[in-house]
Design an enzyme around this catalytic site. Structure first.
Site, short mmCIF file in Angstrom:
data_model
loop_
_atom_site.label_atom_id
_atom_site.label_comp_id
_atom_site.label_asym_id
_atom_site.label_seq_id
_atom_site.Cartn_x
_atom_site.Cartn_y
_atom_site.Cartn_z
N ASN A 171 0.73 -1.15 0.06
CA ASN A 171 -0.05 0.05 -0.06
C ASN A 171 0.79 1.22 0.11
OD1 ASN A 171 -2.18 -1.56 0.06
ND2 ASN A 171 -2.67 -1.62 2.41
N ASP A 177 1.44 0.98 -9.77
CA ASP A 177 0.15 0.63 -9.41
C ASP A 177 0.19 -0.93 -9.76
OD1 ASP A 177 -2.70 0.77 -9.06
OD2 ASP A 177 -2.93 0.80 -11.35
N ASP A 216 2.60 -3.22 -7.11
CA ASP A 216 2.35 -3.25 -5.66
C ASP A 216 1.55 -4.65 -5.34
OD1 ASP A 216 -0.16 -2.92 -6.92
OD2 ASP A 216 -0.81 -1.03 -5.92
N ARG A 244 2.36 -10.27 -2.95
CA ARG A 244 2.48 -11.58 -3.09
C ARG A 244 4.00 -12.43 -2.79
NH1 ARG A 244 -0.95 -10.31 -7.29
NH2 ARG A 244 0.82 -10.00 -8.84
N ASP A 254 -5.67 0.01 -3.34
CA ASP A 254 -5.29 0.18 -4.90
C ASP A 254 -6.27 0.82 -5.54
OD1 ASP A 254 -5.16 -0.94 -7.60
OD2 ASP A 254 -3.15 -1.15 -6.77
N HIS A 255 -7.41 0.28 -5.63
CA HIS A 255 -8.79 0.72 -6.33
C HIS A 255 -9.05 2.26 -6.05
CE1 HIS A 255 -9.69 -3.32 -8.18
NE2 HIS A 255 -8.25 -3.02 -8.47
N ASP A 277 -6.81 4.32 -7.27
CA ASP A 277 -6.94 4.55 -8.84
C ASP A 277 -8.20 5.53 -9.22
OD1 ASP A 277 -4.99 3.03 -9.63
OD2 ASP A 277 -6.21 1.07 -9.48
#
Length: 399
Positions: free
Chosen positions: A59, A106, A109, A114, A127-128, A131
């Site tokens: 993040n 973007d 991340d 992972r 994230d979104h 965005d």
């Protein structure tokens, strides 16, 4: 302090305990059909993620990426506040580099999550959510690169970015899958936007304002003789957006509803929320006494962009928590009120500017409170931190 808090909704009003329990069912699903991603960018992103230290939270990478775009907007305000310029050659390269870095961060991340074993539903929301805010920010930067100025062209660019993102979010809510087509905004369109910024830096933004027949030799003759390159590009983008993106989103939702024995037509009223948002912005701007005339368009778009960020972030939250589709957010109220008052001709330039400033403060404070409270509740429930990587034992205990 408790008196101030009484004016804000509680955390349970934003996201209930029962909704949080559904986070246990979370599984990120995405489909990316882009050839550019498959054969080029995927390898670049896999290399780029190795440049980030393992202690850096995903993040934090997302937020850092957004900061590049915010920096570009600050450059616009300081150097070419009329969004037209022309500015110095280097500012257009700064625009392109900022967009490219945002895209890189973007896309990295998730790989960092992972890589560090920190994938979580908070990551998708964060994230979104970034965005969604970037839709307006990037729109302002790109309009400046095209030298659109304080005009309806600038508004149109931002409208395109927000509309496509809303439809994608609506689609993901119903299908459970983030679908990126063979030609999609985050990949091919962003690449073209970066190249356009570089072109403005090399040849100057005036290249976008020559007659379409001259600047677009192949298709330019299809447009009216008075149209400039920007007019033609916006028209082509609008056609591609409607038939190549929005229509595909509708088809995917229809298919998902059919497979789940649900009514597709019952989902269509959910699009009214964006229609109200866009209509309110249009009516206010069309009847404004000061926004275009006195160069307050950036303030207006940032205000509307924050409200839009809340609209789609609530949809993302509903998707993650398997909750009912949200049809309203209080941050739409200033836009609707502003549109109504402007349409009735009750604003003076001074009162309209004051109302716009108050609206900006309202949506900003409301958004920040919502975001901070929801993030805190996610972190407490999942046993994670937002911008740092929690000790593995704490995460395992929470699971």
């Amino acid at each position: 302090m408790s008196g101030i808090r009484s004016y804000f909704p509680s955390g349970d009003e934003y996201v209930t305990e029962d909704a949080l329990k559904n986070l246990r069912n979370y599984r990120y699903r995405a489909v990316d059909k882009s050839f550019l991603t498959k054969y080029l960018y995927r390898h670049y992103w896999e290399w780029a993620v190795t440049l980030f230290p393992l202690w850096m939270a995903p993040n934090l990478i997302t937020l850092t990426g957004l900061s590049f775009e915010v920096f570009d907007v600050l450059l616009v305000l300081l150097i070419m506040p009329d969004l037209e310029g022309p500015g110095p050659w280097w500012i257009y390269f700064a625009f392109g580099i900022g967009m490219w870095l945002y895209s890189t961060f973007d896309n990295v991340d998730g790989k960092q999550a992972r890589r560090t074993g920190t994938s979580s539903p908070l990551g998708e929301l964060f994230d979104h959510g970034c965005d969604a805010l970037n839709c307006t920010i990037a729109g302002i930067v790109e309009a400046s690169a095209f030298a659109c100025g304080i005009s309806w062209q600038t508004v149109t660019i931002v409208f395109f970015t927000t509309m496509t993102f809303f439809f994608s979010t609506w689609e993901e809510y119903h299908t459970g899958v983030l679908y990126l087509g063979y030609v999609n905004g985050p990949t091919e369109i962003l690449t073209l936007a970066v190249l356009a910024c570089f072109a403005s830096g090399i040849w100057g933004p005036a290249i976008w304002h020559v007659p379409a027949s001259q600047g677009l030799p192949i298709v330019g003759s299809l447009f009216p003789a008075t149209w400039e390159v920007t007019d033609a590009l916006l028209t082509l983008t609008g056609i591609a957006m409607i038939f190549g993106h929005c229509a595909v989103c509708c088809w995917n939702v229809y298919t998902a509803c059919k497979e789940q024995n649900r009514s597709f037509f019952a989902t269509l009223p959910q699009l009214v929320q964006y229609a109200v948002f866009a209509t309110s912005c249009y009516v206010w701007l069309d009847n404004s006494t000061t926004i275009f005339v006195n160069n307050h368009l950036v303030l207006f778009m940032v205000t509307a962009g924050i409200a839009f960020g809340r609209i789609v972030s609530k949809i993302i939250l509903a998707h993650l928590t398997e909750s009912q589709f949200p049809s309203y957010t209080v941050q739409m109220v200033p836009l609707a009120v502003g549109a109504t008052v402007a349409r009735l001709g009750l604003f003076t330039p001074a009162t309209e500017l004051l109302f716009l400033i108050v609206s900006f403060l309202f949506v900003t404070i409301a958004y920040l409170h919502w975001a901070l409270v929801v993030i805190e509740r996610f972190c407490e429930f999942l046993g994670i931190n937002c911008l740092t990587i929690a000790p593995r034992k704490l995460r395992e205990k929470a699971q």
